[in-house]
Design an enzyme around this catalytic site. Structure first.
Site, PDB file in Angstrom:
ATOM      1  N   CYS A  60      38.625  16.333 -11.037  1.00  0.00           N
ATOM      2  CA  CYS A  60      39.448  17.173 -11.300  1.00  0.00           C
ATOM      3  C   CYS A  60      39.700  17.627 -13.112  1.00  0.00           C
ATOM      4  CB  CYS A  60      40.928  16.728 -10.868  1.00  0.00           C
ATOM      5  SG  CYS A  60      41.572  15.345 -11.644  1.00  0.00           S
TER       6      CYS A  60
ATOM      7  N   GLU B 134      49.039  16.620  -7.973  1.00  0.00           N
ATOM      8  CA  GLU B 134      48.027  16.704  -8.940  1.00  0.00           C
ATOM      9  C   GLU B 134      46.842  17.356  -8.312  1.00  0.00           C
ATOM     10  OE1 GLU B 134      48.454  15.832 -11.791  1.00  0.00           O
ATOM     11  OE2 GLU B 134      50.030  14.213 -11.758  1.00  0.00           O
TER      12      GLU B 134
ATOM     13  N   GLY C 111      44.496  16.734  -4.750  1.00  0.00           N
ATOM     14  CA  GLY C 111      43.817  17.422  -4.027  1.00  0.00           C
ATOM     15  C   GLY C 111      43.783  18.770  -4.506  1.00  0.00           C
ATOM     16  N   SER C 112      43.414  19.716  -3.691  1.00  0.00           N
ATOM     17  CA  SER C 112      43.158  21.056  -4.186  1.00  0.00           C
ATOM     18  C   SER C 112      44.452  21.660  -4.007  1.00  0.00           C
ATOM     19  CB  SER C 112      42.246  21.836  -3.220  1.00  0.00           C
ATOM     20  OG  SER C 112      42.905  21.928  -1.824  1.00  0.00           O
TER      21      SER C 112
ATOM     22  N   THR D 119      45.680  22.979  -0.812  1.00  0.00           N
ATOM     23  CA  THR D 119      46.479  22.214   0.120  1.00  0.00           C
ATOM     24  C   THR D 119      48.059  21.650  -0.668  1.00  0.00           C
ATOM     25  OG1 THR D 119      44.369  21.224   0.838  1.00  0.00           O
ATOM     26  CG2 THR D 119      46.374  19.766   1.331  1.00  0.00           C
ATOM     27  N   GLY D 120      47.815  21.771  -2.014  1.00  0.00           N
ATOM     28  CA  GLY D 120      49.144  21.524  -2.666  1.00  0.00           C
ATOM     29  C   GLY D 120      50.266  22.369  -2.415  1.00  0.00           C
TER      30      GLY D 120
HETATM   31  P1  NAD Z   1      41.880  18.690  -0.392  1.00  0.00           P
HETATM   32  O1  NAD Z   1      42.807  19.310  -0.612  1.00  0.00           O
HETATM   33  O2  NAD Z   1      40.822  19.197   0.646  1.00  0.00           O
HETATM   34  O3  NAD Z   1      42.189  17.264   0.428  1.00  0.00           O
HETATM   35  C1  NAD Z   1      43.025  16.263  -0.215  1.00  0.00           C
HETATM   36  C2  NAD Z   1      43.660  15.604   0.750  1.00  0.00           C
HETATM   37  O4  NAD Z   1      45.110  16.243   1.449  1.00  0.00           O
HETATM   38  C3  NAD Z   1      42.842  14.849   1.875  1.00  0.00           C
HETATM   39  O5  NAD Z   1      43.367  13.496   2.288  1.00  0.00           O
HETATM   40  C4  NAD Z   1      43.269  15.790   3.138  1.00  0.00           C
HETATM   41  O6  NAD Z   1      42.923  15.132   4.572  1.00  0.00           O
HETATM   42  C5  NAD Z   1      44.815  16.227   3.047  1.00  0.00           C
HETATM   43  N1  NAD Z   1      45.364  17.266   3.467  1.00  0.00           N
HETATM   44  C6  NAD Z   1      44.557  18.541   3.858  1.00  0.00           C
HETATM   45  N2  NAD Z   1      45.162  19.295   4.234  1.00  0.00           N
HETATM   46  C7  NAD Z   1      46.364  18.927   4.251  1.00  0.00           C
HETATM   47  C8  NAD Z   1      47.802  19.378   4.665  1.00  0.00           C
HETATM   48  N3  NAD Z   1      47.940  20.550   5.078  1.00  0.00           N
HETATM   49  N4  NAD Z   1      48.860  18.609   4.450  1.00  0.00           N
HETATM   50  C9  NAD Z   1      48.723  17.317   3.939  1.00  0.00           C
HETATM   51  N5  NAD Z   1      47.451  16.806   3.790  1.00  0.00           N
HETATM   52  C10 NAD Z   1      46.266  17.725   3.848  1.00  0.00           C
HETATM   53  O7  NAD Z   1      41.081  18.265  -1.620  1.00  0.00           O
HETATM   54  P2  NAD Z   1      39.646  17.650  -1.674  1.00  0.00           P
HETATM   55  O8  NAD Z   1      38.433  18.306  -1.388  1.00  0.00           O
HETATM   56  O9  NAD Z   1      39.701  16.140  -0.950  1.00  0.00           O
HETATM   57  O10 NAD Z   1      39.454  17.178  -3.485  1.00  0.00           O
HETATM   58  C11 NAD Z   1      38.902  18.061  -4.128  1.00  0.00           C
HETATM   59  C12 NAD Z   1      40.197  18.776  -4.997  1.00  0.00           C
HETATM   60  O11 NAD Z   1      41.084  17.837  -5.454  1.00  0.00           O
HETATM   61  C13 NAD Z   1      39.689  19.402  -6.142  1.00  0.00           C
HETATM   62  O12 NAD Z   1      40.486  20.550  -6.249  1.00  0.00           O
HETATM   63  C14 NAD Z   1      40.191  18.441  -7.311  1.00  0.00           C
HETATM   64  O13 NAD Z   1      40.483  19.154  -8.580  1.00  0.00           O
HETATM   65  C15 NAD Z   1      41.440  18.017  -6.801  1.00  0.00           C
HETATM   66  N6  NAD Z   1      41.849  16.833  -7.515  1.00  0.00           N
HETATM   67  C16 NAD Z   1      42.809  16.714  -8.424  1.00  0.00           C
HETATM   68  C17 NAD Z   1      42.987  15.513  -8.968  1.00  0.00           C
HETATM   69  C18 NAD Z   1      44.170  15.741 -10.201  1.00  0.00           C
HETATM   70  O14 NAD Z   1      44.656  14.373 -10.262  1.00  0.00           O
HETATM   71  N7  NAD Z   1      44.793  16.716 -10.614  1.00  0.00           N
HETATM   72  C19 NAD Z   1      42.458  14.481  -8.825  1.00  0.00           C
HETATM   73  C20 NAD Z   1      41.212  14.446  -7.968  1.00  0.00           C
HETATM   74  C21 NAD Z   1      41.161  15.561  -7.253  1.00  0.00           C
END
Ligand code: NAD
Length: 469
Positions: A269, A235, A213-214, A217-218
């Site tokens: 990503c 990731e 994810g982003s 959030t990471g």
């Molecule tokens: P996001 O971080 O908003 O959400 C990802 C997940 O995290 C969702 O399931 C969300 O519900 C959950 N989440 C949100 N807040 C949380 C918290 N505080 N604790 C635990 N879980 C929580 O990301 P998105 O908008 O769904 O995806 C887009 C982002 O993901 C982009 O930045 C993209 O580059 C990245 N991404 C990275 C990879 C990789 O492998 N590096 C792959 C795909 C997407």
């Protein structure tokens, strides 16, 4: 199997059984803004029941020999084959683009090893961690979930999958199908609201979070996970550069660079988020890229010939439009693009921003949509400085007929993967991870299982067992 399975009703899967909830939510089809089916929102009781079931199942699943676990997962994988069309249809509806399910190898190996040391022999044992929560984003619902839960299960863990609330459907169904092959509690799935992710990350009985994810959030996950010393694989986002050297065949390379930037509507990503072209070929590359971008048909993913579907959700669409407005406000030139013809869908034409300054928002920020900056470069050392001047370090691509030059540049980039003469293509068989704020740890490849294990070392100073079990 296919005949009894409904692709229009969706449940959380807890301890082997489907469970609905008093509270429901739903997604939207981004091509039409049509409301999609109801999905349950997990309650705190659901979360507790799921973690308890996972803990219970771990006791036996972790003792099942690796070869048997692999055989069960292979059966599961084979059963998915005839269902890929229906699962792909769900992905089409929930994210706007048909997706082939990314097949995962169920033949990963993780063998205990006996090693001869100086004064002893020691045995390396890979012990599963326990309950793993796999939290995924919306851009690849099936692939992202599978590349986390398959190695997690193979290594002997039990896994709770949490899809993005923007795109929960295919993942819920994928895990439901798995119940035919796996004991209750081994693989579960919960859809929820904003409270679910943090509840899993803070839960004391969960041993690892594997997350894509982003970056924002990471960071929150890393902070929260530290409190219970959970293992994490993160990731995260990228701001990957495509570097084009002056010796390339412009006509051949331009369409591929364009595809690297706009594939999956730029919502990848490892998509190209900055394009650096040598000044000697800048004008011709830009012109060819413009032509290539214009040829990409934008529209509903269910229509023949569509290459660029809608942006997946309204919030992301807003971000892309805001970046576009910023380029206009600052007077940067654009090639093609902008907001698509007025329809209900979240459409945006693939847009190349010509030569914005290095500190423009469209250069610094991860756009995660079909808008990308293109900039000239002259000096190799300066180029490397510019590419590395980012807090993210996921990947890059380099286009050149001189492989030594490409390698020399690649070795100086602070990123996890560099693709030479291709746009970035993640393979489930090859390790993948980010540098800097793009993440911690590695997914995929032969070592993927290790990240789902604790290492234990047994030291033998005298006799040792005849066989390693
Ligand atoms: P996001 O971080 O908003 O959400 C990802 C997940 O995290 C969702 O399931 C969300 O519900 C959950 N989440 C949100 N807040 C949380 C918290 N505080 N604790 C635990 N879980 C929580 O990301 P998105 O908008 O769904 O995806 C887009 C982002 O993901 C982009 O930045 C993209 O580059 C990245 N991404 C990275 C990879 C990789 O492998 N590096 C792959 C795909 C997407």
């Amino acid at each position: 199997m296919a005949s009894t399975l409904s692709f229009t009703t969706f449940y959380n899967i807890i301890d082997g059984k489907p469970r609905s909830s008093k509270v429901l939510s739903h997604g939207y089809n981004p091509a039409t803004r049509e409301r999609l089916w109801d999905v349950p929102v997990a309650t705190s009781q659901d979360i507790e029941d799921t973690v308890k079931a996972a803990k219970r199942a771990f006791k036996t699943w972790s003792k099942v020999p690796l070869s048997e676990r692999a055989a069960l997962l292979k059966k599961y994988q084979d059963a998915l084959e005839p269902l890929l069309g229906e699962l792909g249809e769900l992905v089409l509806k929930e994210i706007g683009k048909p997706r082939q399910f990314a097949h995962h190898e169920a033949c990963l190996k993780l063998e205990d090893k006996l090693v001869q040391g100086e004064d002893r022999e020691y045995r390396l044992r890979y012990m599963p961690l326990g309950v793993v929560a796999a939290i995924s984003p919306w851009n690849y619902p099936l692939g992202q979930a599978a590349m986390k839960f398959l190695p997690g299960l193979m290594a002997g863990n039990t896994v709770i999958v949490k899809p993005s609330p923007f795109a929960p459907y295919a993942t819920l169904k994928l895990v439901e199908i798995g119940q035919q092959f796996l004991p209750p509690g081994v693989l579960q799935v919960l859809n929820g609201d904003d409270a679910l992710g943090p509840a899993l990350v803070n839960h004391p009985d969960i041993a690892k979070i594997t997350f894509a994810g982003s970056c924002a959030t990471g960071k929150k996950i890393a902070e929260a996970a530290a409190r219970t010393m959970k293992r994490v694989t993160l990731e995260l986002g990228g701001n990957d550069a495509a570097i084009v050297c002056p010796d390339v065949d412009v006509k051949a390379v331009a369409p591929q660079v364009v595809m690297g930037a706009f594939f999956n509507t730029g919502q990848v990503c490892t998509g190209t988020k900055r394009i650096y072209i040598h000044k000697d070929i800048y004008a011709s590359m830009l012109s060819e890229m413009g032509k290539a971008a214009q040829q990409l048909k934008v529209g509903d993913g269910s229509e023949n010939g569509t290459i660029i579907g809608p942006v997946q959700n309204e919030m992301q669409y807003g971000k892309v439009k805001d970046l576009f407005e910023d380029t206009k406000k600052n007077g940067y030139k654009t090639v093609n693009g902008g907001i698509g013809a007025p329809t209900n869908g979240f459409y945006f034409e693939p847009t190349i921003v010509d030569s914005p300054p290095e500190n423009a928002r469209v250069v610094i920020e991860e756009q995660f949509g079909p808008i990308v900056p293109s900039m000239p470069w002259t000096d190799e050392a300066e180029l490397i400085e510019r590419v590395n001047d980012s807090n993210m370090g996921l990947g890059a691509s380099i286009w050149s007929n001189d492989v030594d030059r490409a390698t020399r540049i690649a070795e100086q980039l602070d990123v996890g993967s560099v693709h030479i003469n291709s746009f970035e293509k993640v393979s489930i068989k090859i390790p993948f991870g980010g540098h800097k704020e793009s993440g911690i740890g590695v997914e995929c490849g032969p070592n993927a299982l290790e990240s789902f294990c604790n290492l234990q070392v047994l030291h033998y100073y005298g006799d040792k067992p005849a066989e390693v079990h």
